[in-house]
Design an enzyme around this catalytic site. Structure first.
Site, PDB file in Angstrom:
ATOM      1  N   TYR A  87     -54.536 -29.270 -39.632  1.00 36.04           N
ATOM      2  CA  TYR A  87     -53.681 -28.394 -40.441  1.00 36.04           C
ATOM      3  C   TYR A  87     -52.222 -28.823 -40.243  1.00 36.04           C
ATOM      4  O   TYR A  87     -51.955 -29.986 -39.943  1.00 36.04           O
ATOM      5  CB  TYR A  87     -53.988 -26.919 -40.082  1.00 36.04           C
ATOM      6  CG  TYR A  87     -53.367 -25.998 -41.084  1.00 36.04           C
ATOM      7  CD1 TYR A  87     -53.613 -26.166 -42.447  1.00 36.04           C
ATOM      8  CD2 TYR A  87     -52.475 -25.004 -40.694  1.00 36.04           C
ATOM      9  CE1 TYR A  87     -52.988 -25.382 -43.389  1.00 36.04           C
ATOM     10  CE2 TYR A  87     -51.861 -24.204 -41.638  1.00 36.04           C
ATOM     11  CZ  TYR A  87     -52.106 -24.399 -42.972  1.00 36.04           C
ATOM     12  OH  TYR A  87     -51.484 -23.631 -43.899  1.00 36.04           O
ATOM     13  N   LYS A 120     -57.582 -25.216 -44.018  1.00 39.52           N
ATOM     14  CA  LYS A 120     -57.613 -23.787 -43.659  1.00 39.52           C
ATOM     15  C   LYS A 120     -59.039 -23.369 -43.307  1.00 39.52           C
ATOM     16  O   LYS A 120     -59.277 -22.622 -42.362  1.00 39.52           O
ATOM     17  CB  LYS A 120     -57.106 -22.941 -44.828  1.00 39.52           C
ATOM     18  CG  LYS A 120     -55.584 -22.935 -44.933  1.00 39.52           C
ATOM     19  CD  LYS A 120     -54.971 -21.621 -44.483  1.00 39.52           C
ATOM     20  CE  LYS A 120     -53.584 -21.851 -43.943  1.00 39.52           C
ATOM     21  NZ  LYS A 120     -52.530 -21.047 -44.519  1.00 39.52           N
ATOM     22  N   ASP A 175     -53.009 -15.501 -48.971  1.00 40.97           N
ATOM     23  CA  ASP A 175     -52.686 -15.850 -47.591  1.00 40.97           C
ATOM     24  C   ASP A 175     -51.183 -15.919 -47.364  1.00 40.97           C
ATOM     25  O   ASP A 175     -50.669 -15.415 -46.368  1.00 40.97           O
ATOM     26  CB  ASP A 175     -53.328 -17.206 -47.306  1.00 40.97           C
ATOM     27  CG  ASP A 175     -53.338 -17.530 -45.839  1.00 40.97           C
ATOM     28  OD1 ASP A 175     -53.538 -16.608 -45.039  1.00 40.97           O
ATOM     29  OD2 ASP A 175     -53.140 -18.706 -45.496  1.00 40.97           O
ATOM     30  N   ASP A 176     -50.476 -16.558 -48.286  1.00 39.28           N
ATOM     31  CA  ASP A 176     -49.035 -16.771 -48.087  1.00 39.28           C
ATOM     32  C   ASP A 176     -48.262 -15.460 -48.137  1.00 39.28           C
ATOM     33  O   ASP A 176     -47.236 -15.309 -47.487  1.00 39.28           O
ATOM     34  CB  ASP A 176     -48.514 -17.742 -49.142  1.00 39.28           C
ATOM     35  CG  ASP A 176     -49.281 -19.038 -49.085  1.00 39.28           C
ATOM     36  OD1 ASP A 176     -49.189 -19.721 -48.064  1.00 39.28           O
ATOM     37  OD2 ASP A 176     -50.028 -19.335 -50.046  1.00 39.28           O
ATOM     38  N   ASN A 209     -43.053 -24.776 -43.560  1.00 38.36           N
ATOM     39  CA  ASN A 209     -43.921 -25.889 -43.177  1.00 38.36           C
ATOM     40  C   ASN A 209     -43.744 -27.057 -44.140  1.00 38.36           C
ATOM     41  O   ASN A 209     -43.338 -26.851 -45.272  1.00 38.36           O
ATOM     42  CB  ASN A 209     -45.383 -25.430 -43.222  1.00 38.36           C
ATOM     43  CG  ASN A 209     -45.643 -24.317 -42.238  1.00 38.36           C
ATOM     44  OD1 ASN A 209     -45.259 -24.400 -41.081  1.00 38.36           O
ATOM     45  ND2 ASN A 209     -46.268 -23.255 -42.717  1.00 38.36           N
ATOM     46  N   ARG A 235     -47.658 -25.249 -54.933  1.00 37.54           N
ATOM     47  CA  ARG A 235     -46.623 -25.189 -53.882  1.00 37.54           C
ATOM     48  C   ARG A 235     -47.337 -25.438 -52.559  1.00 37.54           C
ATOM     49  O   ARG A 235     -47.738 -24.515 -51.887  1.00 37.54           O
ATOM     50  CB  ARG A 235     -45.935 -23.807 -53.924  1.00 37.54           C
ATOM     51  CG  ARG A 235     -44.711 -23.667 -53.095  1.00 37.54           C
ATOM     52  CD  ARG A 235     -44.963 -23.546 -51.607  1.00 37.54           C
ATOM     53  NE  ARG A 235     -45.438 -22.272 -51.140  1.00 37.54           N
ATOM     54  CZ  ARG A 235     -46.309 -22.121 -50.126  1.00 37.54           C
ATOM     55  NH1 ARG A 235     -46.829 -23.138 -49.489  1.00 37.54           N
ATOM     56  NH2 ARG A 235     -46.685 -20.911 -49.762  1.00 37.54           N
ATOM     57  N   GLU A 260     -54.322 -19.477 -51.962  1.00 33.59           N
ATOM     58  CA  GLU A 260     -53.484 -20.228 -51.023  1.00 33.59           C
ATOM     59  C   GLU A 260     -52.549 -21.167 -51.775  1.00 33.59           C
ATOM     60  O   GLU A 260     -52.984 -21.925 -52.661  1.00 33.59           O
ATOM     61  CB  GLU A 260     -54.411 -21.050 -50.113  1.00 33.59           C
ATOM     62  CG  GLU A 260     -53.709 -21.811 -49.016  1.00 33.59           C
ATOM     63  CD  GLU A 260     -53.261 -20.915 -47.872  1.00 33.59           C
ATOM     64  OE1 GLU A 260     -54.060 -20.111 -47.393  1.00 33.59           O
ATOM     65  OE2 GLU A 260     -52.089 -21.032 -47.480  1.00 33.59           O
ATOM     66  N   ASP A 261     -51.293 -21.132 -51.407  1.00 29.24           N
ATOM     67  CA  ASP A 261     -50.305 -22.083 -51.919  1.00 29.24           C
ATOM     68  C   ASP A 261     -50.211 -22.103 -53.449  1.00 29.24           C
ATOM     69  O   ASP A 261     -50.187 -23.176 -54.078  1.00 29.24           O
ATOM     70  CB  ASP A 261     -50.552 -23.478 -51.334  1.00 29.24           C
ATOM     71  CG  ASP A 261     -50.180 -23.534 -49.845  1.00 29.24           C
ATOM     72  OD1 ASP A 261     -49.892 -22.455 -49.265  1.00 29.24           O
ATOM     73  OD2 ASP A 261     -50.158 -24.624 -49.257  1.00 29.24           O
TER      74      ASP A 261
HETATM   75  N1  LIG Z   1     -45.408 -19.818 -41.398  1.00 32.78           N
HETATM   76  C1  LIG Z   1     -46.280 -19.446 -42.298  1.00 32.78           C
HETATM   77  O1  LIG Z   1     -47.334 -18.907 -41.967  1.00 32.78           O
HETATM   78  C2  LIG Z   1     -45.992 -19.653 -43.738  1.00 32.78           C
HETATM   79  C3  LIG Z   1     -44.947 -20.428 -44.160  1.00 32.78           C
HETATM   80  N2  LIG Z   1     -44.715 -20.600 -45.489  1.00 32.78           N
HETATM   81  C4  LIG Z   1     -43.652 -21.499 -45.873  1.00 32.78           C
HETATM   82  O2  LIG Z   1     -42.648 -20.808 -46.566  1.00 32.78           O
HETATM   83  C5  LIG Z   1     -42.048 -21.670 -47.506  1.00 32.78           C
HETATM   84  C6  LIG Z   1     -41.895 -20.936 -48.829  1.00 32.78           C
HETATM   85  O3  LIG Z   1     -43.160 -20.573 -49.337  1.00 32.78           O
HETATM   86  P1  LIG Z   1     -43.251 -19.625 -50.631  1.00 32.78           P
HETATM   87  O4  LIG Z   1     -42.516 -18.375 -50.411  1.00 32.78           O
HETATM   88  O5  LIG Z   1     -44.671 -19.504 -51.001  1.00 32.78           O
HETATM   89  O6  LIG Z   1     -42.503 -20.521 -51.695  1.00 32.78           O
HETATM   90  P2  LIG Z   1     -41.732 -20.031 -52.995  1.00 32.78           P
HETATM   91  O7  LIG Z   1     -41.485 -21.238 -53.797  1.00 32.78           O
HETATM   92  O8  LIG Z   1     -42.460 -18.897 -53.609  1.00 32.78           O
HETATM   93  O9  LIG Z   1     -40.335 -19.460 -52.420  1.00 32.78           O
HETATM   94  C7  LIG Z   1     -39.314 -20.245 -51.898  1.00 32.78           C
HETATM   95  C8  LIG Z   1     -38.046 -19.396 -51.898  1.00 32.78           C
HETATM   96  O10 LIG Z   1     -37.030 -20.091 -51.199  1.00 32.78           O
HETATM   97  C9  LIG Z   1     -35.811 -19.988 -51.956  1.00 32.78           C
HETATM   98  N3  LIG Z   1     -34.966 -21.123 -51.635  1.00 32.78           N
HETATM   99  C10 LIG Z   1     -35.119 -22.406 -52.023  1.00 32.78           C
HETATM  100  N4  LIG Z   1     -34.114 -23.143 -51.527  1.00 32.78           N
HETATM  101  C11 LIG Z   1     -33.326 -22.320 -50.809  1.00 32.78           C
HETATM  102  C12 LIG Z   1     -32.134 -22.481 -50.074  1.00 32.78           C
HETATM  103  N5  LIG Z   1     -31.552 -23.667 -49.957  1.00 32.78           N
HETATM  104  N6  LIG Z   1     -31.583 -21.406 -49.474  1.00 32.78           N
HETATM  105  C13 LIG Z   1     -32.157 -20.207 -49.583  1.00 32.78           C
HETATM  106  N7  LIG Z   1     -33.288 -19.988 -50.264  1.00 32.78           N
HETATM  107  C14 LIG Z   1     -33.866 -21.029 -50.881  1.00 32.78           C
HETATM  108  C15 LIG Z   1     -36.280 -19.960 -53.396  1.00 32.78           C
HETATM  109  O11 LIG Z   1     -35.301 -19.362 -54.194  1.00 32.78           O
HETATM  110  C16 LIG Z   1     -37.510 -19.091 -53.291  1.00 32.78           C
HETATM  111  O12 LIG Z   1     -37.131 -17.742 -53.337  1.00 32.78           O
HETATM  112  C17 LIG Z   1     -42.893 -22.940 -47.567  1.00 32.78           C
HETATM  113  O13 LIG Z   1     -42.255 -23.960 -46.851  1.00 32.78           O
HETATM  114  C18 LIG Z   1     -44.150 -22.571 -46.823  1.00 32.78           C
HETATM  115  O14 LIG Z   1     -44.678 -23.640 -46.094  1.00 32.78           O
HETATM  116  C19 LIG Z   1     -45.464 -19.979 -46.454  1.00 32.78           C
HETATM  117  C20 LIG Z   1     -46.528 -19.198 -46.090  1.00 32.78           C
HETATM  118  C21 LIG Z   1     -46.891 -19.013 -44.703  1.00 32.78           C
HETATM  119  C1  LIG Z   2     -48.879 -21.693 -43.554  1.00 28.98           C
HETATM  120  C2  LIG Z   2     -48.996 -21.678 -44.984  1.00 28.98           C
HETATM  121  O1  LIG Z   2     -49.896 -21.064 -45.527  1.00 28.98           O
HETATM  122  C3  LIG Z   2     -48.025 -22.360 -45.778  1.00 28.98           C
HETATM  123  O2  LIG Z   2     -47.095 -22.951 -45.248  1.00 28.98           O
HETATM  124  O3  LIG Z   2     -48.173 -22.316 -46.997  1.00 28.98           O
HETATM  125 MG   LIG Z   3     -50.110 -21.445 -47.526  1.00 27.47          MG
END
Ligand SMILES: NC(=O)C1=CN([C@@H]2O[C@H](COP(=O)(O)OP(=O)(O)OC[C@H]3O[C@@H](n4cnc5c(N)ncnc54)[C@H](O)[C@@H]3O)[C@@H](O)[C@H]2O)C=CC1
Ligand SMILES: CC(=O)C(=O)O
Ligand SMILES: [Mg+2]
Length: 632
Positions: free
Chosen positions: A147, A218, A312-313, A475, A200, A289-290
């Site tokens: 992962y 996953k 999940d996200d 991530n 995404r 997911e994603d």
């Molecule tokens: N740690 C974890 O368990 C998880 C981590 N993530 C991570 O979170 C990130 C975002 O995922 P999603 O919300 O699904 O994507 P998304 O595309 O739905 O949202 C991204 C957000 O970030 C904002 N953004 C982009 N550039 C920016 C900047 N320079 N400054 C401030 N805001 C900015 C966008 O406007 C948008 O609101 C990904 O990298 C993903 O890997 C997502 C799910 C779980």
């Molecule tokens: C961890 C996860 O689900 C993500 O980064 O999209």
């Molecule tokens: Mg995810």
């Protein structure tokens, strides 16, 4: 909240094993046997029975080449005889311990993480039992290969490292055929589907059909850490095209070569797929997911009350991050009930950012320390790439600029994001100014963009907090808002740190160690990187008909309760990855309790059975069991 107050009672009841035999026994619809070629046949869907003997219609090389059946060199002489494989494997019968030695040596000989990924994928395609044994024994080392972060690189390169198919692809050319296609899957038993449209993938953007590596990864965690059976999982890609020009122009790309479907076409595509899946597996748990925002939310809202599903996200990330914040409160000498006194900045207003903040709000409301939901929203500040969500983005007074349906109008905020708008602060304020102004206690990053947590921003957090909570959650590691080293350096080693992908602990100049935590939704699914692996396991075991917010809230509480006071003192918020199976079983037990309490469980315990023990017994354990050829 009722759930919180009744938790003790519920658990006591459950542990007295008196969860009554509800009307049903197992409300599963059995599917007629349509496949004469099924290699796997298990007439009882009882995980405990599965641990004793496997019956198969296959013989000869078909057994050797089926990764769910194969034992490689470990078939006994008796088995070789009865399965007609005598002479097809080397003569010495070599048990799993020797096989493990061989595969571990070969793995260690791989030069890079991506080589390890390819090696492990090949092992999984040959012998799943051995693959899972290896992964479970070395979970700490291998979670980051199967992962995040390595799965990110593997997704980018998926079309060039492709060896063998795993899972199912439903593409734009399959419209009208999906209800027949679902019967191409060789197993009647599917408990969990992880599905992506690849729009995404982690913080790497649109990777189209290459996104398949994410459901595979996953689900491997589900099995290894969450105890779901390998043959009961199905990774799926919905290939609706891609807008990634590099992939579209790459002759090796394996997905559909057209831009993404969108709007009504997109939603009717997903609807056909959901209908087809529910026809064959009406009780399956679907994990979205994603998916890109706002599709992620729109699909969740469309299906959450219709089928057993979650995103999940949005939801698991919310559970694990809330768990991290609650544990961090305790690490700062406060109580979980102090949550509503926190000032939280969330950078990133997409699926994960909004989902995480909703979970925090749910918890504040459940704790009863805020006057109203609106009051809770005041405690969270949200930013997107333009800065603080404010009135210019809303186009105040112009409802046409607020999202009404599946399509978000460019430049506007939708109704979920609008809740966080702070009209009293300058619009589009940048992060550094905002930190100076509101002196937050917690900083969350869910942007997918490296470097968003600048030195000045983190140093200002450190000026106002003895123990600043810094969670760059994006991530893979190369997209984290800051690194662990930066967070500890800029806070003089005082940060409480958690990231989405693993970072090594940091040696501090004062001789102490800056502890890093992995705050990843895989912690909360069926609980694994466990909250997600645990939720999934709980839902599967109880056969819950719906996945509810209360299950995620309970998951967060369960995970937040695990670290010991001395661990918390050191900055350790979660148990290490090696503890995932333990965490999964704890979370699954709590999720089952919620399912029973909410009247959603379709499977009850037998008289005298104890829930926690039942959960543990039901978890998949990769051991070879005798194989018996079944004559039809
Ligand atoms: N740690 C974890 O368990 C998880 C981590 N993530 C991570 O979170 C990130 C975002 O995922 P999603 O919300 O699904 O994507 P998304 O595309 O739905 O949202 C991204 C957000 O970030 C904002 N953004 C982009 N550039 C920016 C900047 N320079 N400054 C401030 N805001 C900015 C966008 O406007 C948008 O609101 C990904 O990298 C993903 O890997 C997502 C799910 C779980
Ligand atoms: C961890 C996860 O689900 C993500 O980064 O999209
Ligand atoms: Mg995810």
């Amino acid at each position: 909240m009722a759930l919180a107050s009744s938790r003790f009672l519920l658990r006591t009841q459950a542990h007295r094993a008196t969860v009554k035999n509800h009307s049903n026994s197992i409300a599963r619809t059995s599917t007629p046997l349509l496949h004469t070629q099924r290699s796997y046949y298990s007439p009882y869907r009882d995980p405990i029975r599965d641990k004793t003997v496997h019956m198969t219609l296959s013989r000869g090389v078909n057994v050797l080449h089926d990764p769910l059946l194969s034992k490689g060199t470990a078939f006994s002489i008796d088995e070789r005889e009865r399965l007609s494989i005598r002479g097809l494997v080397p003569p010495r019968c070599q048990e799993m311990d020797k096989q493990l030695l061989r595969v571990k040596r070969n793995l260690d000989g791989c030069d890079s993480p991506i080589d390890k990924f390819v090696f492990l994928a090949a092992l999984q395609d040959r012998n799943e039992t051995l693959f899972y044994k290896l992964v479970i024994e070395h979970l700490e080392e291998l979670a980051g290969i199967i992962y995040t972060p390595t799965v990110g690189l593997a997704s980018e390169k998926s079309h060039s490292i492709y060896r063998r198919s795993r899972g199912m692809y439903f593409s734009s050319q399959d419209r009208g055929n999906m209800s027949a296609m679902v019967y191409n899957w060789p197993h009647d038993e599917v408990d969990v589907i992880v599905v992506t449209d690849g729009s995404r993938v982690l913080g790497l953007g649109d990777l189209g059909a290459n996104g398949m590596q994410i459901p595979i990864g996953k689900l491997s965690l589900y099995v290894a850490a969450g105890g779901i059976r390998p043959r009961a999982v199905l990774p799926v890609v919905l290939d609706v095209g891609t807008n990634n020009k590099t992939l579209l122009n790459d002759p090796l790309y394996l997905g559909m070569g057209h831009p993404r479907l969108d709007g009504e076409e997109y939603y009717s595509f997903v609807e056909e797929w959901v209908t087809a899946i529910m026809t064959r597996w009406p009780n399956v748990l679907i994990q979205f997911e994603d998916f890109k925002y706002p599709h992620a939310y729109n699909l969740l809202n469309k299906y959450r009350d219709r089928i057993t599903c979650f995103n999940d996200d949005i939801q698991s990330t919310s559970a694990i991050t809330l768990a991290g914040i609650l544990a961090a409160l305790k690490a700062r000498g406060l109580s979980q009930e102090d949550l509503s006194n926190e000032r939280i900045i969330c950078v990133g207003a997409g699926s994960a950012g909004v989902g995480v903040c909703e979970g925090i709000i749910d918890c504040m409301v459940a704790q009863g320390k805020v006057k109203s939901r609106e009051d809770a929203y005041r405690r969270i500040y949200m930013l997107d790439q333009h800065g603080l969500l404010g009135n210019s983005a809303v186009a105040a007074g112009d409802p046409s600029r607020i999202m009404q349906g599946p399509e978000r109008v460019k430049g506007s905020l939708d109704e979920r994001q609008l809740c966080y708008v702070k009209p009293d602060l300058p619009d589009r304020m940048n992060l550094e100014e905002l930190i100076e102004q509101v002196k937050p206690t917690v900083l969350l990053g869910l942007t997918g963009i490296a470097g968003v947590f600048t030195e000045k921003a983190v140093r200002t957090m450190a000026q106002h907090n003895e123990k600043p909570v810094i969670f760059p959650l994006s991530n893979p590691d190369t997209h984290a808002e800051c690194t662990a080293e930066q967070a500890f350096k800029w806070t003089d080693g005082r940060a409480i740190f958690a990231s989405g992908s693993p970072f090594d602990d940091v040696q501090l100049p004062n001789g102490k160690i800056g502890r890093t935590n992995q705050c990843n939704n895989s912690y909360s699914f069926p609980v694994s990187t466990s909250s997600n692996s645990g939720v999934g396991l709980g839902v599967v075991i109880s056969r819950a008909s719906r996945v509810t917010p209360e299950m995620f809230l309970e998951t967060a509480r369960a995970i937040a309760d695990i670290a010991t006071p001395s661990q918390l003192k050191e900055g350790i918020l979660f148990p290490g990855v090696s503890q995932l199976r333990n965490v999964s079983s704890k979370v699954a037990t709590r999720v089952c309790e919620v399912a029973y309490q909410q009247g959603l469980a379709q499977k009850s315990l037998k008289e005298g059975e104890i829930l926690g023990e039942f959960v543990e017994k039901s978890m998949y354990d990769p051991e070879y069991v005798p194989l018996v050829h079944h004559h039809q």
